[in-house]
Design a protein around this motif. Structure first.
Motif, PDB file in Angstrom:
ATOM      1  N   MET A 163     -22.159 -25.668  14.322  1.00 60.52           N
ATOM      2  CA  MET A 163     -21.981 -24.103  14.031  1.00 60.52           C
ATOM      3  C   MET A 163     -22.761 -23.564  12.256  1.00 60.52           C
ATOM      4  SD  MET A 163     -18.774 -21.534  13.463  1.00 60.52           S
ATOM      5  CE  MET A 163     -18.799 -19.977  15.173  1.00 60.52           C
ATOM      6  N   PRO A 164     -23.728 -22.133  13.698  1.00 61.14           N
ATOM      7  CA  PRO A 164     -24.038 -22.089  11.873  1.00 61.14           C
ATOM      8  C   PRO A 164     -23.495 -21.087  10.712  1.00 61.14           C
ATOM      9  CG  PRO A 164     -25.645 -21.763  13.662  1.00 61.14           C
ATOM     10  CD  PRO A 164     -23.887 -22.319  14.205  1.00 61.14           C
ATOM     11  N   LYS A 165     -23.775 -21.067  10.069  1.00 64.85           N
ATOM     12  CA  LYS A 165     -23.037 -20.757   9.041  1.00 64.85           C
ATOM     13  C   LYS A 165     -24.104 -19.992   7.369  1.00 64.85           C
ATOM     14  CE  LYS A 165     -18.513 -23.204   9.080  1.00 64.85           C
ATOM     15  NZ  LYS A 165     -18.140 -24.166   7.608  1.00 64.85           N
ATOM     16  N   LEU A 166     -23.940 -19.003   6.757  1.00 68.48           N
ATOM     17  CA  LEU A 166     -24.054 -18.176   5.782  1.00 68.48           C
ATOM     18  C   LEU A 166     -23.591 -18.966   4.109  1.00 68.48           C
ATOM     19  CD1 LEU A 166     -25.996 -16.110   4.155  1.00 68.48           C
ATOM     20  CD2 LEU A 166     -24.449 -14.030   4.674  1.00 68.48           C
ATOM     21  N   TYR A 167     -24.436 -19.180   3.347  1.00 71.04           N
ATOM     22  CA  TYR A 167     -23.855 -19.981   2.605  1.00 71.04           C
ATOM     23  C   TYR A 167     -24.518 -19.596   1.111  1.00 71.04           C
ATOM     24  CZ  TYR A 167     -23.402 -24.283   5.495  1.00 71.04           C
ATOM     25  OH  TYR A 167     -22.560 -25.022   6.564  1.00 71.04           O
ATOM     26  N   PHE A 168     -24.106 -19.280   1.082  1.00 66.86           N
ATOM     27  CA  PHE A 168     -23.808 -19.499  -0.667  1.00 66.86           C
ATOM     28  C   PHE A 168     -23.719 -20.061  -1.823  1.00 66.86           C
ATOM     29  CE2 PHE A 168     -23.481 -15.818  -4.882  1.00 66.86           C
ATOM     30  CZ  PHE A 168     -25.037 -15.221  -4.962  1.00 66.86           C
ATOM     31  N   LYS A 169     -24.880 -20.342  -2.446  1.00 68.52           N
ATOM     32  CA  LYS A 169     -24.492 -21.795  -3.341  1.00 68.52           C
ATOM     33  C   LYS A 169     -25.106 -20.955  -4.835  1.00 68.52           C
ATOM     34  CE  LYS A 169     -25.060 -25.196  -0.280  1.00 68.52           C
ATOM     35  NZ  LYS A 169     -23.736 -25.699  -0.063  1.00 68.52           N
ATOM     36  N   TYR A 170     -24.018 -20.263  -6.100  1.00 67.87           N
ATOM     37  CA  TYR A 170     -24.343 -20.065  -7.077  1.00 67.87           C
ATOM     38  C   TYR A 170     -24.402 -20.817  -8.196  1.00 67.87           C
ATOM     39  CZ  TYR A 170     -19.514 -18.653  -7.056  1.00 67.87           C
ATOM     40  OH  TYR A 170     -18.351 -19.527  -7.385  1.00 67.87           O
ATOM     41  N   LEU A 196     -35.368  -8.706   7.872  1.00 71.44           N
ATOM     42  CA  LEU A 196     -35.423 -10.699   8.713  1.00 71.44           C
ATOM     43  C   LEU A 196     -35.032 -10.391   9.819  1.00 71.44           C
ATOM     44  CD1 LEU A 196     -33.417 -11.385   4.790  1.00 71.44           C
ATOM     45  CD2 LEU A 196     -36.056 -11.346   5.487  1.00 71.44           C
ATOM     46  N   SER A 197     -34.116 -10.214  10.362  1.00 67.04           N
ATOM     47  CA  SER A 197     -33.277  -9.870  12.149  1.00 67.04           C
ATOM     48  C   SER A 197     -35.214  -9.866  12.564  1.00 67.04           C
ATOM     49  CB  SER A 197     -33.051  -9.303  11.861  1.00 67.04           C
ATOM     50  OG  SER A 197     -31.085  -9.396  10.998  1.00 67.04           O
ATOM     51  N   GLU A 198     -35.462  -8.829  12.023  1.00 74.76           N
ATOM     52  CA  GLU A 198     -37.388  -8.938  13.662  1.00 74.76           C
ATOM     53  C   GLU A 198     -37.952  -9.866  13.029  1.00 74.76           C
ATOM     54  OE1 GLU A 198     -38.715  -5.055  12.387  1.00 74.76           O
ATOM     55  OE2 GLU A 198     -37.036  -3.793  13.198  1.00 74.76           O
ATOM     56  N   TRP A 199     -37.741 -10.064  11.306  1.00 76.21           N
ATOM     57  CA  TRP A 199     -39.407 -10.616  10.904  1.00 76.21           C
ATOM     58  C   TRP A 199     -38.742 -12.832  11.566  1.00 76.21           C
ATOM     59  CZ3 TRP A 199     -37.850 -15.795   8.701  1.00 76.21           C
ATOM     60  CH2 TRP A 199     -39.077 -16.785   7.990  1.00 76.21           C
ATOM     61  N   PHE A 200     -36.969 -12.778  11.742  1.00 78.00           N
ATOM     62  CA  PHE A 200     -36.577 -14.166  12.247  1.00 78.00           C
ATOM     63  C   PHE A 200     -37.078 -13.854  13.095  1.00 78.00           C
ATOM     64  CE2 PHE A 200     -34.062 -17.274  14.147  1.00 78.00           C
ATOM     65  CZ  PHE A 200     -33.887 -18.583  13.026  1.00 78.00           C
ATOM     66  N   GLU A 201     -37.068 -13.601  14.696  1.00 78.63           N
ATOM     67  CA  GLU A 201     -37.620 -13.540  16.144  1.00 78.63           C
ATOM     68  C   GLU A 201     -38.994 -13.328  16.321  1.00 78.63           C
ATOM     69  OE1 GLU A 201     -36.977  -9.412  17.655  1.00 78.63           O
ATOM     70  OE2 GLU A 201     -34.712  -9.094  17.297  1.00 78.63           O
ATOM     71  N   LYS A 215     -26.376 -12.603   7.525  1.00 74.66           N
ATOM     72  CA  LYS A 215     -25.519 -13.315   8.583  1.00 74.66           C
ATOM     73  C   LYS A 215     -25.634 -13.217   9.737  1.00 74.66           C
ATOM     74  CE  LYS A 215     -21.075 -13.626   8.692  1.00 74.66           C
ATOM     75  NZ  LYS A 215     -20.469 -14.598   7.813  1.00 74.66           N
ATOM     76  N   GLN A 216     -26.581 -12.027  10.475  1.00 80.11           N
ATOM     77  CA  GLN A 216     -26.329 -11.980  11.677  1.00 80.11           C
ATOM     78  C   GLN A 216     -27.319 -13.308  12.338  1.00 80.11           C
ATOM     79  OE1 GLN A 216     -25.302  -9.990  13.698  1.00 80.11           O
ATOM     80  NE2 GLN A 216     -24.146  -9.445  12.037  1.00 80.11           N
ATOM     81  N   ILE A 217     -28.441 -13.288  11.309  1.00 81.85           N
ATOM     82  CA  ILE A 217     -29.322 -14.931  11.667  1.00 81.85           C
ATOM     83  C   ILE A 217     -28.286 -15.966  11.637  1.00 81.85           C
ATOM     84  CG2 ILE A 217     -31.064 -16.331  11.051  1.00 81.85           C
ATOM     85  CD1 ILE A 217     -32.675 -13.272  10.152  1.00 81.85           C
ATOM     86  N   ALA A 218     -27.759 -16.361  10.630  1.00 75.74           N
ATOM     87  CA  ALA A 218     -25.947 -17.701  11.016  1.00 75.74           C
ATOM     88  C   ALA A 218     -26.026 -17.565  11.715  1.00 75.74           C
ATOM     89  CB  ALA A 218     -26.147 -17.016   9.586  1.00 75.74           C
TER      90      ALA A 218
END
Length: 191
Positions: free
Chosen positions: A1-8, A68-73, A97-100
């Motif tokens: 399952m895709p996720k949104l990750y933040f590595k800081y 970014l949503s439109e770009w990803f499409e 987040k929507q992409i993920a």
């Protein structure tokens, strides 16, 4: 399952190096990877992701008005990796987040806060909605964990200025909170 990750992490914690190594690992397994970074970070060229240890990659530039949503499409990848994610808008983080949720893993790398310990807009939103938060640790010169990005000009810490002032070792050092407080006291007293 895709996720949104933040590595800081603080300045000097190898965030960009880890982003580039992650890209390499995915590509080695046959995945197509979109390496991205915000246009505001143009110190090495707007489309260049470069680490202090010499790793370098060509990235896709994210402009402030980019959806970014439109770009990803229009530009599908198996994985998205975003360096310097703190510079994205809250809306762009929402789009990631929507992409993920619906498409692919999105791995964001960046700073948590600025030289005054105030969160960046992108980082704040990532802390609110990312599925996974991972701190990339580095060390202060005193030996404790570096967690603050001190802005330094001519060897002295500064407390005022624009939140975004692009730079590397020439302008910032990662320090622990205790050392940052001491630098802050010295700056306020003009020492």
């Amino acid at each position: 399952m895709p996720k949104l990750y933040f590595k800081y992490g603080a300045m000097g914690s190898s965030k960009s190096a880890q982003a580039l190594m992650t890209k390499f690992n995915y590509e080695e397994k046959g995945y197509s990877v979109g390496l991205m970074k915000p246009a505001v970070d143009d110190r090495d060229g707007a489309d260049i992701v470069k680490s202090r240890v010499g790793l370098i990659g060509k990235g896709i530039v994210i402009t402030p008005d980019m959806n970014l949503s439109e770009w990803f499409e229009r530009n599908h990848y198996d994985v998205l990796i975003v360096d310097e994610a703190q510079f994205l808008s809250a809306q762009q983080i929402e789009q990631l987040k929507q992409i993920a949720i619906h498409e692919v893993p999105v791995l964001c790398f960046g700073l948590k806060s600025d030289f005054r310990t105030v969160m960046f807009e992108g980082s704040k939103r990532l802390f609110e909605i990312a599925d996974s938060l991972t701190e990339i640790k580095s060390v202060c010169k005193c030996g404790r964990k570096a967690e603050v990005n001190a802005r330094v000009i001519d060897g002295r810490m500064v407390l005022e200025g624009a939140q975004i002032d692009i730079g590397g070792n020439d302008k910032y050092i990662g320090v622990c909170y205790g050392c940052w407080l001491e630098y802050k006291r010295q700056a306020e007293e003009g020492l």
